[in-house]
Scaffold this motif. Structure first.
Motif, short mmCIF file in Angstrom:
data_model
loop_
_atom_site.label_atom_id
_atom_site.label_comp_id
_atom_site.label_asym_id
_atom_site.label_seq_id
_atom_site.Cartn_x
_atom_site.Cartn_y
_atom_site.Cartn_z
N VAL A 169 -40.57 -49.85 41.61
CA VAL A 169 -41.07 -48.57 41.03
C VAL A 169 -42.65 -48.53 41.29
CG1 VAL A 169 -41.02 -47.09 39.09
CG2 VAL A 169 -38.98 -48.38 39.55
N ALA A 170 -43.20 -49.81 41.15
CA ALA A 170 -44.76 -49.51 40.97
C ALA A 170 -45.29 -49.11 42.51
CB ALA A 170 -45.46 -51.04 40.78
N ASP A 171 -44.58 -49.39 43.56
CA ASP A 171 -44.85 -49.20 44.59
C ASP A 171 -44.90 -47.61 45.16
OD1 ASP A 171 -45.32 -51.62 45.54
OD2 ASP A 171 -43.16 -52.02 46.16
N TYR A 172 -44.20 -46.75 44.41
CA TYR A 172 -43.89 -45.34 44.52
C TYR A 172 -44.89 -44.67 43.59
CZ TYR A 172 -39.66 -46.13 46.95
OH TYR A 172 -38.64 -46.55 47.69
N ILE A 173 -45.64 -45.34 42.75
CA ILE A 173 -46.52 -44.76 41.96
C ILE A 173 -48.13 -44.68 42.31
CG2 ILE A 173 -47.53 -44.77 39.66
CD1 ILE A 173 -44.97 -45.80 38.58
N PRO A 174 -48.94 -43.82 42.63
CA PRO A 174 -50.10 -44.21 43.53
C PRO A 174 -51.04 -44.70 42.40
CG PRO A 174 -49.79 -41.58 42.88
CD PRO A 174 -48.24 -42.42 42.27
N GLY A 175 -52.15 -45.21 43.16
CA GLY A 175 -53.47 -45.73 42.53
C GLY A 175 -53.16 -46.38 41.15
N ALA A 176 -54.15 -46.02 40.31
CA ALA A 176 -54.12 -46.35 38.95
C ALA A 176 -53.20 -45.98 37.95
CB ALA A 176 -55.58 -46.12 38.25
N LYS A 177 -52.37 -45.18 38.50
CA LYS A 177 -51.21 -44.54 37.63
C LYS A 177 -50.35 -45.47 37.11
CE LYS A 177 -52.00 -39.59 38.68
NZ LYS A 177 -51.45 -38.35 39.40
N LYS A 178 -50.30 -46.69 38.02
CA LYS A 178 -49.28 -47.76 37.91
C LYS A 178 -49.57 -48.16 36.01
CE LYS A 178 -49.22 -49.76 42.49
NZ LYS A 178 -49.88 -48.72 42.91
N VAL A 179 -50.73 -48.04 35.75
CA VAL A 179 -50.98 -48.36 34.30
C VAL A 179 -50.09 -47.91 33.43
CG1 VAL A 179 -52.73 -48.43 32.37
CG2 VAL A 179 -53.46 -48.86 34.77
N TYR A 180 -49.56 -46.69 33.62
CA TYR A 180 -48.40 -45.93 32.64
C TYR A 180 -47.31 -46.86 32.47
CZ TYR A 180 -51.23 -41.88 32.74
OH TYR A 180 -52.38 -40.66 32.83
N LEU A 181 -46.95 -47.72 33.61
CA LEU A 181 -45.79 -48.53 33.36
C LEU A 181 -46.06 -49.56 32.48
CD1 LEU A 181 -44.50 -49.33 37.04
CD2 LEU A 181 -43.60 -47.69 35.26
N GLN A 182 -47.28 -50.09 32.30
CA GLN A 182 -47.70 -50.98 31.14
C GLN A 182 -47.74 -50.18 30.02
OE1 GLN A 182 -51.33 -52.95 32.65
NE2 GLN A 182 -50.06 -54.93 33.18
N VAL A 183 -48.21 -49.22 29.85
CA VAL A 183 -48.25 -48.40 28.45
C VAL A 183 -46.63 -48.29 28.22
CG1 VAL A 183 -48.57 -46.06 27.50
CG2 VAL A 183 -50.24 -47.10 29.32
N ALA A 184 -45.99 -47.89 28.89
CA ALA A 184 -44.66 -47.82 28.66
C ALA A 184 -43.86 -48.90 27.99
CB ALA A 184 -43.47 -47.30 29.64
N SER A 185 -44.26 -50.19 28.86
CA SER A 185 -43.83 -51.54 28.28
C SER A 185 -44.35 -51.86 27.10
CB SER A 185 -44.19 -52.60 29.43
OG SER A 185 -45.64 -52.88 29.54
N PHE A 186 -45.63 -51.83 26.86
CA PHE A 186 -46.40 -51.89 25.42
C PHE A 186 -45.54 -51.40 24.38
CE2 PHE A 186 -50.40 -53.61 27.49
CZ PHE A 186 -49.80 -55.02 27.23
N PHE A 187 -45.18 -49.84 24.53
CA PHE A 187 -44.55 -49.02 23.73
C PHE A 187 -43.31 -49.65 23.10
CE2 PHE A 187 -41.75 -45.35 22.79
CZ PHE A 187 -42.39 -45.04 21.67
N PHE A 188 -42.37 -49.99 24.11
CA PHE A 188 -41.02 -50.43 23.96
C PHE A 188 -40.92 -51.60 23.28
CE2 PHE A 188 -39.85 -46.98 26.84
CZ PHE A 188 -38.82 -46.34 26.24
N ILE A 189 -41.95 -52.54 23.65
CA ILE A 189 -41.83 -53.94 23.29
C ILE A 189 -42.34 -53.78 21.58
CG2 ILE A 189 -43.25 -56.16 23.12
CD1 ILE A 189 -43.12 -55.76 26.34
N GLY A 190 -43.31 -53.19 21.26
CA GLY A 190 -43.80 -52.96 19.82
C GLY A 190 -42.77 -52.51 19.02
#
Length: 396
Positions: free
Chosen positions: A230-251
């Motif tokens: 999925v990260a390959d389809y997300i351009p540039g630094a917007k890949k960070v949003y995947l980490q944001v989602a991961s932190f939100f769900f793990i918390g």
């Protein structure tokens, strides 16, 4: 327990040093030497008869070797892959999930059949395979430092600025990322360390607690493959949003652990937690490449892993202290969910900040061109004004 904690802490604590050596000597030499040191540490650990030498042989020597072997494996991927870097990181890091699932069962069989010391010697085979694999690392990205060094093959000791490349911290988006992730990790690993004890306290020995580790390992591997792609389809630094989602769900999953009074619901929580743990891990290197570029990515990852060692070491013992005072892990799990939410909120600003930096960088050469044109125009005006009196005098 202290030997194991020291080992895990040293793997991440050595990362900034590993990044410096990777920049100086290349991925291949660092990976090979690291695997050799890890092999020596693991083999020597199999011959000690008391706990004290293990602090050095396993806690320091083996861990430092693993750190030197691990980080170049992340850096070298950027030399070969660009468009599919996320998927490649997912495939590579999924290997650790595969061994998380299978290795505990293998270790139990080995320890029961041949004993602890011989088990450590069997594990040396894996380190030897890692030693051989290091020889396959062939960097393809041209290094600016090599060009400055002069002739190829002639090593010149670089300046202090080149050894410790703190210039990565001048990139504001990287600074936010490098301090936001450690802030999130203060509670990130608490469930991984204390979940088994929590299950024992709540359900007794009636439930197979190893199933939870199995669920975490399986879904973590699946998450690395899925979110890496999925990260390959997300351009540039917007890949960070995947980490944001991961932190939100793990918390969120961490806060839900005390609410699970049925073992099946705890399995569901672990499945989701493992899935987003894989998301967080597999896109770490691609984000680093986006924020600082291929030339500085080694030390960027090294500094980040070094900063991660602090919350990884501090968080679980604090949760243990809360358990000692309160007699339950409920408060510890509730509080463990707060840092990932805060860290995820901090990371949300990175794409916007990175975009602003790009706009400034694009504006700089434009400004330079306009100033050059102005200087050229001024010079032509001066030359025209000087040429006119000379021509008039010649005609006179």
């Amino acid at each position: 327990a202290w030997v194991n904690s020291l080992s895990m802490g040293m793997v991440f604590f050595c990362s900034p040093i590993v990044s410096i050596f990777t920049d100086l000597f290349g991925c291949r030499k660092v990976a090979v030497i690291g695997a050799a040191v890890g092999f020596a540490g693991l083999l020597s650990s199999s011959f000690v008869s008391t706990i004290e030498p293990l602090y050095f042989t396993y806690g320091v020597l083996f861990a430092c070797g693993c750190s030197f072997a691990y980080q170049p494996s992340l850096v070298i991927l950027g030399h070969y892959f660009k468009k599919r870097l996320g998927l490649v990181n997912g495939i590579v890091t999924a290997g650790s999930s595969l061994f998380t699932v299978s290795l505990p069962f293998l270790l139990r069989v080995l320890i029961d059949s041949v004993g602890l010391y011989n088990t450590l010697r069997v594990l040396c085979i894996l380190m030897f395979i890692l030693f051989l694999a290091g020889f396959t690392y062939k960097p393809l990205v041209s290094n600016a430092k090599d060009k400055e060094g002069g002739k190829k093959g002639k090593f010149r000791f670089p300046s202090e600025k080149k050894i410790c490349n703190f210039s990565v911290f001048k990139v504001l988006s990287y600074r936010i990322w490098a301090f936001g992730i450690p802030a999130a990790l203060f509670g990130y690993f608490v469930p991984y360390v204390h979940l088994m004890k929590h299950v024992e306290d709540r359900f007794g020995n009636s439930e197979p607690e190893e199933v939870l580790l199995l669920c975490l390992g399986i879904t973590s591997g699946v998450g690395r493959l899925i979110f890496g792609r999925v990260a390959d389809y997300i351009p540039g630094a917007k890949k960070v949003y995947l980490q944001v989602a991961s932190f939100f769900f793990i918390g969120l999953m961490s806060m839900m652990i005390p609410l699970c009074h049925v073992f099946g619901s705890l399995i569901a929580v672990c499945l989701f937690m493992g899935l987003f743990d894989g998301c967080f891990i597999c896109i770490m290197a691609p984000i680093a490449f986006e924020l600082v570029g291929a030339q500085d990515v080694s030390q960027a990852i090294g500094f980040l892993l070094g900063l991660m060692s602090i919350p990884m070491t501090v968080g679980p013992p604090v949760a243990g202290l809360l358990y000692d005072h309160l007699g339950t892990y409920d408060v510890a799990f509730y509080l463990a969910g707060v840092p990932p939410l805060i860290g995820g909120a901090i990371l949300c600003f990175i794409p916007w900040v990175h975009e602003q930096q790009k706009l400034k960088e694009r504006a700089k050469p434009v400004d330079g061109e306009t100033t050059e044109k102005m200087l050229e125009n001024e010079s032509t005006l001066v030359s025209d004004t000087t040429e006119k009196p000379v021509k008039e005098m010649e005609s006179g």
